[in-house]
Each structure stands twice: as structure tokens, then as C-alpha cells.
Design an enzyme around this catalytic site. Sequence first.
Site, PDB file in Angstrom:
ATOM      1  N   TYR A 117      77.697 -97.943  -8.523  1.00  0.00           N
ATOM      2  CA  TYR A 117      76.852 -98.037  -9.288  1.00  0.00           C
ATOM      3  C   TYR A 117      76.651 -99.128 -10.158  1.00  0.00           C
ATOM      4  O   TYR A 117      77.382 -99.328 -11.403  1.00  0.00           O
ATOM      5  CB  TYR A 117      76.516 -96.974 -10.451  1.00  0.00           C
ATOM      6  CG  TYR A 117      76.529 -95.486  -9.956  1.00  0.00           C
ATOM      7  CD1 TYR A 117      75.442 -94.909  -9.016  1.00  0.00           C
ATOM      8  CD2 TYR A 117      77.359 -94.468 -10.119  1.00  0.00           C
ATOM      9  CE1 TYR A 117      75.257 -93.892  -8.368  1.00  0.00           C
ATOM     10  CE2 TYR A 117      77.437 -93.111  -9.582  1.00  0.00           C
ATOM     11  CZ  TYR A 117      76.212 -92.790  -8.773  1.00  0.00           C
ATOM     12  OH  TYR A 117      76.105 -91.619  -8.188  1.00  0.00           O
ATOM     13  N   TRP A 123      71.211 -92.964 -19.486  1.00  0.00           N
ATOM     14  CA  TRP A 123      72.094 -91.951 -20.330  1.00  0.00           C
ATOM     15  C   TRP A 123      73.512 -92.330 -19.991  1.00  0.00           C
ATOM     16  O   TRP A 123      74.198 -91.906 -20.998  1.00  0.00           O
ATOM     17  CB  TRP A 123      71.675 -90.481 -20.119  1.00  0.00           C
ATOM     18  CG  TRP A 123      71.755 -89.962 -18.617  1.00  0.00           C
ATOM     19  CD1 TRP A 123      71.770 -90.525 -17.457  1.00  0.00           C
ATOM     20  CD2 TRP A 123      71.899 -88.384 -18.597  1.00  0.00           C
ATOM     21  NE1 TRP A 123      72.093 -89.547 -16.671  1.00  0.00           N
ATOM     22  CE2 TRP A 123      72.150 -88.439 -17.104  1.00  0.00           C
ATOM     23  CE3 TRP A 123      71.949 -87.502 -19.422  1.00  0.00           C
ATOM     24  CZ2 TRP A 123      72.337 -87.044 -16.644  1.00  0.00           C
ATOM     25  CZ3 TRP A 123      72.205 -86.115 -18.857  1.00  0.00           C
ATOM     26  CH2 TRP A 123      72.285 -86.061 -17.345  1.00  0.00           C
ATOM     27  N   TYR A 169      73.813-101.584  -4.030  1.00  0.00           N
ATOM     28  CA  TYR A 169      73.029-100.432  -4.723  1.00  0.00           C
ATOM     29  C   TYR A 169      71.744-100.613  -4.010  1.00  0.00           C
ATOM     30  O   TYR A 169      71.273-101.502  -3.893  1.00  0.00           O
ATOM     31  CB  TYR A 169      73.240-100.308  -6.055  1.00  0.00           C
ATOM     32  CG  TYR A 169      72.442 -99.037  -6.467  1.00  0.00           C
ATOM     33  CD1 TYR A 169      73.045 -97.824  -6.542  1.00  0.00           C
ATOM     34  CD2 TYR A 169      71.229 -99.055  -6.956  1.00  0.00           C
ATOM     35  CE1 TYR A 169      72.557 -96.687  -6.829  1.00  0.00           C
ATOM     36  CE2 TYR A 169      70.488 -97.841  -7.293  1.00  0.00           C
ATOM     37  CZ  TYR A 169      71.241 -96.760  -7.280  1.00  0.00           C
ATOM     38  OH  TYR A 169      70.499 -95.545  -7.763  1.00  0.00           O
ATOM     39  N   GLN A 190      65.244 -92.071 -18.173  1.00  0.00           N
ATOM     40  CA  GLN A 190      66.308 -90.853 -18.143  1.00  0.00           C
ATOM     41  C   GLN A 190      66.353 -90.051 -19.398  1.00  0.00           C
ATOM     42  O   GLN A 190      65.911 -90.466 -20.283  1.00  0.00           O
ATOM     43  CB  GLN A 190      67.635 -91.642 -17.637  1.00  0.00           C
ATOM     44  CG  GLN A 190      67.900 -91.416 -16.332  1.00  0.00           C
ATOM     45  CD  GLN A 190      69.523 -92.100 -15.978  1.00  0.00           C
ATOM     46  OE1 GLN A 190      69.888 -92.875 -16.666  1.00  0.00           O
ATOM     47  NE2 GLN A 190      69.954 -91.604 -14.989  1.00  0.00           N
ATOM     48  N   ASP A 252      70.131 -85.208 -10.300  1.00  0.00           N
ATOM     49  CA  ASP A 252      68.987 -85.657  -9.158  1.00  0.00           C
ATOM     50  C   ASP A 252      68.965 -84.586  -8.041  1.00  0.00           C
ATOM     51  O   ASP A 252      67.726 -84.195  -7.736  1.00  0.00           O
ATOM     52  CB  ASP A 252      69.484 -87.069  -8.295  1.00  0.00           C
ATOM     53  CG  ASP A 252      69.955 -88.212  -9.337  1.00  0.00           C
ATOM     54  OD1 ASP A 252      69.528 -88.071 -10.332  1.00  0.00           O
ATOM     55  OD2 ASP A 252      70.318 -89.020  -8.793  1.00  0.00           O
ATOM     56  N   ARG A 285      76.588 -86.084  -1.416  1.00  0.00           N
ATOM     57  CA  ARG A 285      75.346 -86.904  -2.083  1.00  0.00           C
ATOM     58  C   ARG A 285      74.148 -86.163  -1.682  1.00  0.00           C
ATOM     59  O   ARG A 285      73.951 -85.252  -0.794  1.00  0.00           O
ATOM     60  CB  ARG A 285      75.486 -88.350  -1.303  1.00  0.00           C
ATOM     61  CG  ARG A 285      76.612 -89.060  -1.860  1.00  0.00           C
ATOM     62  CD  ARG A 285      76.357 -89.735  -3.149  1.00  0.00           C
ATOM     63  NE  ARG A 285      75.174 -90.482  -3.449  1.00  0.00           N
ATOM     64  CZ  ARG A 285      74.708 -90.702  -4.605  1.00  0.00           C
ATOM     65  NH1 ARG A 285      75.386 -90.636  -5.873  1.00  0.00           N
ATOM     66  NH2 ARG A 285      73.625 -91.446  -4.720  1.00  0.00           N
ATOM     67  N   TRP A 439      74.696 -82.578  -7.918  1.00  0.00           N
ATOM     68  CA  TRP A 439      74.433 -81.851  -8.817  1.00  0.00           C
ATOM     69  C   TRP A 439      73.909 -80.294  -8.263  1.00  0.00           C
ATOM     70  O   TRP A 439      73.200 -79.450  -9.097  1.00  0.00           O
ATOM     71  CB  TRP A 439      73.000 -82.333  -9.462  1.00  0.00           C
ATOM     72  CG  TRP A 439      73.495 -83.599 -10.207  1.00  0.00           C
ATOM     73  CD1 TRP A 439      73.401 -84.908  -9.933  1.00  0.00           C
ATOM     74  CD2 TRP A 439      73.808 -83.528 -11.731  1.00  0.00           C
ATOM     75  NE1 TRP A 439      73.748 -85.641 -10.979  1.00  0.00           N
ATOM     76  CE2 TRP A 439      74.002 -85.012 -11.759  1.00  0.00           C
ATOM     77  CE3 TRP A 439      74.265 -82.714 -12.787  1.00  0.00           C
ATOM     78  CZ2 TRP A 439      74.584 -85.316 -13.210  1.00  0.00           C
ATOM     79  CZ3 TRP A 439      74.545 -83.040 -13.846  1.00  0.00           C
ATOM     80  CH2 TRP A 439      74.895 -84.424 -14.065  1.00  0.00           C
ATOM     81  N   GLU A 482      83.770 -88.822 -11.016  1.00  0.00           N
ATOM     82  CA  GLU A 482      82.301 -88.641 -11.356  1.00  0.00           C
ATOM     83  C   GLU A 482      82.036 -87.118 -11.611  1.00  0.00           C
ATOM     84  O   GLU A 482      81.378 -86.788 -12.494  1.00  0.00           O
ATOM     85  CB  GLU A 482      81.522 -89.177 -10.096  1.00  0.00           C
ATOM     86  CG  GLU A 482      79.976 -89.363 -10.544  1.00  0.00           C
ATOM     87  CD  GLU A 482      79.060 -89.803  -9.415  1.00  0.00           C
ATOM     88  OE1 GLU A 482      79.524 -90.059  -8.288  1.00  0.00           O
ATOM     89  OE2 GLU A 482      77.917 -89.820  -9.648  1.00  0.00           O
TER      90      GLU A 482
HETATM   91  O1  LIG Z   1      72.649 -91.278  -7.511  1.00  0.00           O
HETATM   92  C1  LIG Z   1      72.113 -92.311  -7.847  1.00  0.00           C
HETATM   93  O2  LIG Z   1      72.007 -93.393  -7.443  1.00  0.00           O
HETATM   94  C2  LIG Z   1      71.714 -92.288  -9.343  1.00  0.00           C
HETATM   95  C3  LIG Z   1      70.177 -92.496  -9.632  1.00  0.00           C
HETATM   96  O3  LIG Z   1      69.812 -92.804 -10.823  1.00  0.00           O
HETATM   97  O4  LIG Z   1      71.858 -91.134  -9.973  1.00  0.00           O
HETATM   98  C4  LIG Z   1      73.397 -90.527 -10.313  1.00  0.00           C
HETATM   99  O5  LIG Z   1      74.051 -91.693 -10.837  1.00  0.00           O
HETATM  100  C5  LIG Z   1      73.702 -92.047 -12.228  1.00  0.00           C
HETATM  101  C6  LIG Z   1      74.725 -93.068 -12.755  1.00  0.00           C
HETATM  102  O6  LIG Z   1      76.078 -92.193 -13.013  1.00  0.00           O
HETATM  103  C7  LIG Z   1      73.447 -91.015 -13.019  1.00  0.00           C
HETATM  104  O7  LIG Z   1      72.813 -91.565 -14.450  1.00  0.00           O
HETATM  105  C8  LIG Z   1      72.722 -89.916 -12.685  1.00  0.00           C
HETATM  106  O8  LIG Z   1      72.599 -88.662 -13.656  1.00  0.00           O
HETATM  107  C9  LIG Z   1      72.848 -89.316 -11.354  1.00  0.00           C
HETATM  108  O9  LIG Z   1      74.288 -88.687 -11.429  1.00  0.00           O
END
Ligand SMILES: O=C(O)[C@@H](CO)O[C@H]1O[C@H](CO)[C@@H](O)[C@H](O)[C@@H]1O
Length: 511
Positions: A117, A123, A169, A190, A252, A285, A439, A482
Site C-alpha cells: 500500500y 482511515w 499498487y 472511507q 472490503d 486476499r 476481512w 496487517e
Molecule cells: O486491499 C486494498 O487494496 C485496500 C483498498 O482500499 O484496502 C485495504 O487496505 C487499506 C490500507 O490499509 C485499508 O484502508 C482498507 O480498510 C483495507 O484493509
Amino acid sequence: MVMPKVASATSMPGLLASSFACTNVTGDMDDLKARAFASATATPVNISLPPKDGADGAPKASEQSSINLKAEAASNNSGLRPRADASGKYSAIIEASKEILKQNDRGGYTIPAKGLYPYQWNWDSALVALGWASLDETRAWEELEKLLSAQWNDGMVPHIVFHQPSPTYFPGPEIWGSVESPRGSTGITQPPVAAISVRRLFESAHDKELALKTATELFPKLLAWHRWFYKARDPEGTGLVATLHPWESGMDNSPAWDEALERVPVAKLPPYERRDLGHVNSAMRPRKEEYDRYLTLVYLFRDADYDLKKLYNLSTFRVTDLCTNSILHRANLDLQWLARQIGRDDADQEIATWIARTQVAFNSLYDPAAQIYKCRDQLTGQMIDASTSAGFLPLFARVADTAQAAALAATLERWLKKVRYGVPSCDPTDARFEPLRYWRGPVWAIVNWMITDGLRAYGYDALAETVELHTLELVEQHGIYEYFDPVTGAGAGGSYFSWTAAMCLAWILRP
Ligand SMILES: O=C(O)[C@@H](CO)O[C@H]1O[C@H](CO)[C@@H](O)[C@H](O)[C@@H]1O
């Protein structure tokens, strides 16, 4: 115990059904591979510091400011009272958490994790600010300032801000095609944690002058964002806002979205390559069937120029998400508190109206038979038959009455008897529970932090303590991941993860 209705392979037609319905009970191949992967990669007992050199877009060690972690752990410049660390019990976690925030710092904003990420998430940043508060108050405020500097003209604060290009990404700025924010952003939002963080930083500030100045500057932006929620996502004035994309919920691939997402007709998508699977085992994932729909919605919204009225009416996914609504309600309480501190009495009444309406509307999301709150599908009008960790967040929002709070505490206790570590993101007796898949089962430190805050507010201190200690034990035993497998404790998803680190700091060094 009443078993929830399960989305089984036979109740959902075709390929999609078999991919949405999981078989954690027997343990399918995906699940077994993921468990093997998790145990092979889990950091053993001693918590490790993140490697300083990084491919992955990480700054080189030579670019890092020199860090004397021991000295920092000892002299806590924010003045937050160490909670349980007089004995040094948590000094390794404190040290590693601070190092993670520093290494994930990209100059005023913090990426959630290297590689996986690489941008600023909404958030995440608001929660990470609470971790920064224990290192550097000024930097904590900057995190929020940077996030809100990406606010759109209509008030929305985007879910990702693309400050600098990154090849690691997908989907990046070229897919979203939005030019509203100066550096590019996604076109969805978010859960609005920011006002909650501003209040916490304000209350615990040592530099009161800085706190007053920054909170006063941020206040109108926060107010505009909350107004946007009601205008864009609750045009009928129900008191509960809509979520139009699973990414907006932050949770998600929650089982709560399965049926609503299944109804999204997949568009003919340009070929795409998922970069997340280059960083994390695919069994941890979302599945391809979900990603196809995530992207379908992105293209749908992009083609509508992210026009807020059009999006609300044409989105083929529209739900009342407990996480977003609980956080928005709590954020309104905190925003109202802030309005009073900084002399914005004019806004007080407007916020009070939102609060009063939502307080009543939340009752429609409580399921007395299941003793938990549930999300609602706005396109069918049906309550969604899935008990997830978001169902406890009305405690964080303070909307549960004492009987509802007691029922939630009892439900949580039942869940904790089924797993080694709480809080699983899905009811562990539900057939959709998958302990490693993102999730759909894993434990998330940020959710635990919100749940423990709520439990304490309602007087369930011992239960809160259990959840908090479970989380710290997970981190201590496995590393700052995570998320975590609630059955084995194995760390999963990204490692050296910013918001997990921030929550540890917020817990251990809480004021
Ligand atoms: O999987 C992804 O690519 C992102 C997309 O927004 O989401 C996750 O990762 C993000 C970055 O930690 C979180 O904000 C989300 O809640 C989720 O856990």
C-alpha cells in the site's frame, strides 16, 4: 446457538457461488496453503524491527534520520502516561512500532505498508495520527492536515491520495482518472475517523497553542466532509448513510457484502494485473470474482464523472454499513465537542440534528434474535444476514442502549470461546468464516481498538482488557502484521503495518 443462514454453493448459482462460499470447516486447498505460508513467514516470538533498506519504495537507511529508539522510549515527549510499561514489558513493541511509523513516513503522510500500500489511505492515516502522537505531536497533526488537503470541492475526502507515483499498487491514478485532488485520488471515501482523531490529539496535546490553531483550521474541512456524507449518501434524510463500494467500507471482502456484490453485473473489463498478489498470498486476499466487481464499480463511477447524485442512483452496490455509520456518528459526537471548544457554536445545532436522527435510526440495524447489529442492503431493503466485527461498533458510536450493550458483550464472549484470539472479523461459527482471508475472519488491531473503547464506555472493562491483551500478545508473538489468524495467531497480510503499530502505541501509551 442459532446458526446463521449460510451462503452455500447450492444457494448461489454458478462459478461465483463456489468462489464466494468458502469451506473453512473442511479446510480447502487455498486455506491449507495459506496456513502453511503464514506459519512459514510468521515472525517468531521476539518481535523484530523492520529492515531499514528497502526495495519496495522504502527510504534507504542513509536517508533515515538518525534514531535513538531507546532514548525515545524512555523520554516520551508527548507526555502520554505509559500504561503498562513501567516494567518494560512492552518496550519491544513500543520500539518496533515507532520504527515502523518512521520507516513508513513519506513526508507528512504515512503509507500503510511498503510495497503493498504505497499511498496515503484515509482511515489508516487518521488512526496512524494517534500513534504519531506518542512520538511527535506536530507530526501527528501533519498527518491529518495532509489527508484533508486532498479534500474535494464538494467536501468528500478520498479513500486514497496518490501523492507520488508507484508501480506496486493497482488500481492507481490512471484507472481512477480523477483530477479533483491536486495529486490525484480515488473517487470514493472511507470511514470518517479524522474528527475522532482530532479530538483525541486536542485533548492529549502538550502544545495547546498548536492544538487550538490546527483544530480550528481543520474544523471547517471536517464539517464539510460530514455534510457531504448527508448530501451525497443520505439524500432522503434517514440518518444512516450509504456506502457505494466495498472499498469505502474499509472491510472490503466482508461476508456482509457477498450477496449485494454478487448482484453487481461484471462489465467487460480491460485486462488487469493485481499487484496485491505479488506481496501477499492469494488465500489471504479477496478473490478474483470480488476484484472484477470492485473494478466494475470503479469504471461505473468514473464514467459518471464521480457526480455525487449520479453515483447514488446508478450504483449497483448500495448498503448501510455499520462500520461507516458507527464511525460517522462517533465522529459527529467528537466534532460537536470540538465545535464547543473552538467557539463554533453555529455548527453545534446542525451537528446535533444529525446526532439525534442517527441515534434513533440505528435501532433499525439491531437484530435482537442474533444479539448483534447488522448491515442493510439498501437496494433490496433487507437486513444482511451476516454477523461481523462491525456489529460491535455501535458501542464505539455510543448508540447502543444498556440492554443492547449487554447483549453485544454476551455475543462477544460467545465468539471468544470459539477462537484463541479475539475479535474475529466474522462470527467464527458462520460457514463463511475464513481465519486468514482478510476481512472474513482475521483479527484486526484497529477494530479491536474501537471495540475496546466502546466496551469501556459501557462498563465492560474486563472484556475490553481481554481483547486488548489478545492483540498485544498477537503482536508480541508474531509481529506487527496487517491482521492475524484468530485460531493460530499467525500474522497475515502485510508486515510492519502502520495502523497496527499505531494502535499498539495508542493502547500502551494511552493518556
Ligand atoms: O486491499 C486494498 O487494496 C485496500 C483498498 O482500499 O484496502 C485495504 O487496505 C487499506 C490500507 O490499509 C485499508 O484502508 C482498507 O480498510 C483495507 O484493509
